[in-house]
Design an enzyme around this catalytic site. Sequence first.
Site, PDB file in Angstrom:
ATOM      1  CE  LYS A  71      38.489  33.052  36.066  1.00 59.35           C
ATOM      2  NZ  LYS A  71      38.967  32.625  37.385  1.00 59.35           N
ATOM      3  NE  ARG A  86      42.756  40.704  41.740  1.00 64.14           N
ATOM      4  CZ  ARG A  86      42.091  39.827  40.990  1.00 64.14           C
ATOM      5  NH1 ARG A  86      42.562  39.504  39.792  1.00 64.14           N
ATOM      6  NH2 ARG A  86      40.982  39.280  41.404  1.00 64.14           N
TER       7      ARG A  86
END
Length: 218
Positions: free
Chosen positions: A13, A161
């Site tokens: 995305k 992350r």
Amino acid sequence: MRIVLVGPPGAGKGTQAAYLAENLSIPHISTGDLFRANISQGTPLGRQAKEFMDAGELVPDEVTIGMAKDRLEQPDAGNGCLLDGFPRNLTQAKALDQILEEKGIGLDAVLDLEVPEEEVVKRIAGRRTCRNNSAHTFHVEYKPPKAEGVCDECGGELYQREDDSEETVRKRLEVYHEQTEPIIDYYKTQGLVVTIPALGKVAEVTQRAMEALRQQAA
Ligand code: AMP
């Protein structure tokens, strides 16, 4: 155009949003990026969001909706926007409808990126993200950077992350199925959903997405 991008974590995305927003000359608004910016600036909102993000859970609606509304009120979002990661549940989808309705505007399309689940886990567990720009992403196996730990595009530091660990990815997928997927049906009843396969080269997926958006707008 006002577009919502949906898809499981790891569908690409962020990457697609950056290209699509540029092609369409509209701002890319990512609630995940807004939260991460708040975390790195040490704001109270960032502190509030961090524990939910690290656990792979959704940040509470009142925090998220308020933040998204503020962002949508910035002048650059006046002529359109590409929403990435918002809305993520039905409450947020209805709140977004209301925010837009108050301005007398609506969504033009909901672009749904489809990826098989096994692929998602592989993609995310090996993902490395640039600290300077979250659209600069690499993969230890599929797209390694030229120099380890360094972004090819801007020289920024690459990191994993905290919510990209395999355990958190599985939790994020569960949250996606339970809370986010129902918004696709909600938008289907409004005739807004265009679904495209998100496998293949990044540029091919962007092209597929642009074509699907053109057809939806026609
Ligand atoms: P993303 O960068 O879109 O993958 O988002 C990373 C994390 O930020 C998510 O796993 C959530 O914890 C949080 N987050 C981002 N957008 C939202 C949202 N619309 N509602 C609640 N939490 C969100």
